[in-house]
Design a protein around this motif. Sequence first.
Motif, PDB file in Angstrom:
ATOM      1  N   HIS B 182      24.612  14.255 125.935  1.00 54.89           N
ATOM      2  CA  HIS B 182      23.924  13.055 125.442  1.00 54.89           C
ATOM      3  C   HIS B 182      23.080  13.395 124.212  1.00 54.89           C
ATOM      4  O   HIS B 182      23.153  12.730 123.178  1.00 54.89           O
ATOM      5  CB  HIS B 182      23.037  12.466 126.541  1.00 54.89           C
ATOM      6  N   SER B 277      13.464  15.023 120.493  1.00 55.76           N
ATOM      7  CA  SER B 277      13.928  14.303 121.685  1.00 55.76           C
ATOM      8  C   SER B 277      13.692  15.165 122.920  1.00 55.76           C
ATOM      9  O   SER B 277      13.838  16.384 122.869  1.00 55.76           O
ATOM     10  CB  SER B 277      15.424  13.984 121.579  1.00 55.76           C
ATOM     11  N   ALA B 279      14.452  15.376 127.252  1.00 57.88           N
ATOM     12  CA  ALA B 279      15.092  14.839 128.457  1.00 57.88           C
ATOM     13  C   ALA B 279      14.656  15.664 129.659  1.00 57.88           C
ATOM     14  O   ALA B 279      14.405  16.865 129.543  1.00 57.88           O
ATOM     15  CB  ALA B 279      16.607  14.867 128.328  1.00 57.88           C
ATOM     16  N   THR B 295      13.880   9.993 129.262  1.00 53.43           N
ATOM     17  CA  THR B 295      15.314  10.095 129.513  1.00 53.43           C
ATOM     18  C   THR B 295      15.506  11.227 130.510  1.00 53.43           C
ATOM     19  O   THR B 295      14.927  12.306 130.353  1.00 53.43           O
ATOM     20  CB  THR B 295      16.061  10.426 128.215  1.00 53.43           C
ATOM     21  N   ILE B 334      19.049   6.844 130.368  1.00 54.40           N
ATOM     22  CA  ILE B 334      18.560   6.966 128.990  1.00 54.40           C
ATOM     23  C   ILE B 334      17.372   6.056 128.755  1.00 54.40           C
ATOM     24  O   ILE B 334      17.445   4.852 128.982  1.00 54.40           O
ATOM     25  CB  ILE B 334      19.692   6.637 127.996  1.00 54.40           C
ATOM     26  N   ARG B 335      16.263   6.659 128.312  1.00 51.25           N
ATOM     27  CA  ARG B 335      15.054   5.868 128.056  1.00 51.25           C
ATOM     28  C   ARG B 335      14.533   6.154 126.651  1.00 51.25           C
ATOM     29  O   ARG B 335      15.318   6.478 125.759  1.00 51.25           O
ATOM     30  CB  ARG B 335      13.995   6.180 129.124  1.00 51.25           C
ATOM     31  N   SER B 338      14.541   9.979 124.057  1.00 56.40           N
ATOM     32  CA  SER B 338      15.618  10.612 123.302  1.00 56.40           C
ATOM     33  C   SER B 338      16.146   9.691 122.213  1.00 56.40           C
ATOM     34  O   SER B 338      16.258   8.480 122.420  1.00 56.40           O
ATOM     35  CB  SER B 338      16.768  11.013 124.244  1.00 56.40           C
TER      36      SER B 338
END
Lengths: 343, 343
Positions: B182, B277, B279, B295, B334-335, B338
């Motif tokens: 991702h 980003s 995660a 994320t 996914i939030r 990211s």
Amino acid sequence: MNVTGHTRGPASIRDVAAAAGVSYQTVSRVINGHPSVRQSTRERVLAVIDELGFRRNATALALARGRSRAVTVLTANTTHYGYASILQGIEEAARAAAYSVGVGVLESADEAAVTAEVRRAGDTGGGLVVIAYDPAGVRALESVPAGLPVVGVVETPASPPTGDQPWVWTDDREAAYEATRHLLSLGHGTVHYVAIPSSTRRTSARTAGWRRALKEAGAPEPRPVQGSWGPAGGHAAGLALARDPAVTAILCGNDDLALGVLRALHESGRSVPGEVSVAGFDDAPHSAYLMPSLTTVRLDFTGLGRSAFALLHGVLEESAAVAPHPVSVPELVIRESSGRPPG
Amino acid sequence: MNVTGHTRGPASIRDVAAAAGVSYQTVSRVINGHPSVRQSTRERVLAVIDELGFRRNATALALARGRSRAVTVLTANTTHYGYASILQGIEEAARAAAYSVGVGVLESADEAAVTAEVRRAGDTGGGLVVIAYDPAGVRALESVPAGLPVVGVVETPASPPTGDQPWVWTDDREAAYEATRHLLSLGHGTVHYVAIPSSTRRTSARTAGWRRALKEAGAPEPRPVQGSWGPAGGHAAGLALARDPAVTAILCGNDDLALGVLRALHESGRSVPGEVSVAGFDDAPHSAYLMPSLTTVRLDFTGLGRSAFALLHGVLEESAAVAPHPVSVPELVIRESSGRPPG
DNA sequence: CTGAAAGCGCTTACAG
DNA sequence: CTGAAAGCGCTTACAG
């Protein structure tokens, strides 16, 4: 026992006795550290125990003695920070005392369900610790049959408990009072409160402490906002409070609620602590790392769990009676989320 | 029994038998639902059971039957989200099967300490579930004596387990692979990894998944940063990574680590997701409320706990053998944290 | 100092 | 369909 020294299953005291050439009662004496055993006999038995890998059967012990070294924790939840930490504390103290610990989750506050769980827990033998921070827990504590040793982990009681109420708590009423005073002292006209679900129909200890601080300061008392245990409830409450421009200070019933409130204020374009101050409750591990970091009240849940076990242990072993007492004093931790009101 | 129908202590089957005018064996048959009991006899006995409040003694049952309906969970921790949720899942399934659940905390990975805990847990009777996400758990799982029924909650195994290794897991290797892909798909040149402590000396499943994604994409493989379980470790790791301007994407071994990384980047003046980003892993309850929201990869720990119990239950009750298998498929969530790399 | 007996509360064959 | 016996693995008095 066959030639190789093995029987089916683990060795029993009779196996040990046979191999050591004594009666099994003597083996019992040895494993219980009874003094009246000749030194040479003791050594011989001990050697055989070691050789055969004998382990005393806990179930048989419990049956013969009539009680087991066991405690079961009844709780509505095992994942929230406070609950999980109390459990951790109980386990720690229980392990040190060679007690086993069981856990039973109260999935519903429904009368029948709670009664069934209490019964199951009681059947296990040993004592009970029930975490009574919510309706299910409170009901469980009330429905423990007389004669079954139990200690309750409760909110700060409104009045001192009587002698037959072995309770343990951390002074959250005082803690709420201190947190509210902190916010007031920064110059806020009043403090709004987002509540955790109350354990009973009556006012919770935290609400009472908050109320007292407002009253003493002559501040108006806003209606408490009903939250939940998790951040989602805080988020909803925060959204509502954010709409009111008069709101400049919010106390939350726990840190998860505060997390949701923080997010709601951010989404509503209200800065923290610039426009609104927020304080939480518990000092969960993540609170110091939020942005802004959270002003909160540190509660020693692990210590509370240890105390709960200690109290129960005293009851079970019928040693010196331990008086019910508050445990550790909560400590206000001031971080970035609280400051002077705007203007 | 005296006139009031009370004996010292709870009623036994002999008390019930006496009151019902039958032998205690017949009482045993009734409480075990044995068919060969005359209807009228059964009813009489049942009535007395009710009247006397008879409850079958679980300890005596366990001793007589030679095994107890009990499972004890061995774990290094009860408060971290993943561990606590697994425990919750096990308890839920165990309760439904009328099993009691015990918990033993592995406070240290020290050989002697682990062995002692395993022994204590084994002495309780019943089966074991050990959470083997860390060195203490792995060692505990290894040191369970043969013959003691046990299931391990493990990281994704490098190779399929053999038949005598009743394990349960969620595919975290695949999950790490997906999360890394991702980040890569957003245009990042590579992804840095902040690791949770590994369970063994070998590469963890999460690290392996991350590595595979990088390899497939031909991306350079940065040295993984060693973290801890909590936000403090993430914070330290984040501070280090923030110093390197080439870092634009960070995958964290769990959400608590990510929280610390987020804070560290903020303190270092690097915006998320503008410049970097981030995660996480787990989808803990707070992750959706962080700013920015995180994320992450959602893992079904509760379901994992339920599966662990189901597998153990199969072993204990000697019903149809349940093959070891991965449980639920992790889901990438996914939030806000990211996004595309800068420039 | 050590052995023989009875019992904890239940179950599992064995008889009838 | 139901009772008498033996046993699960240990402890607790009782004798000697």
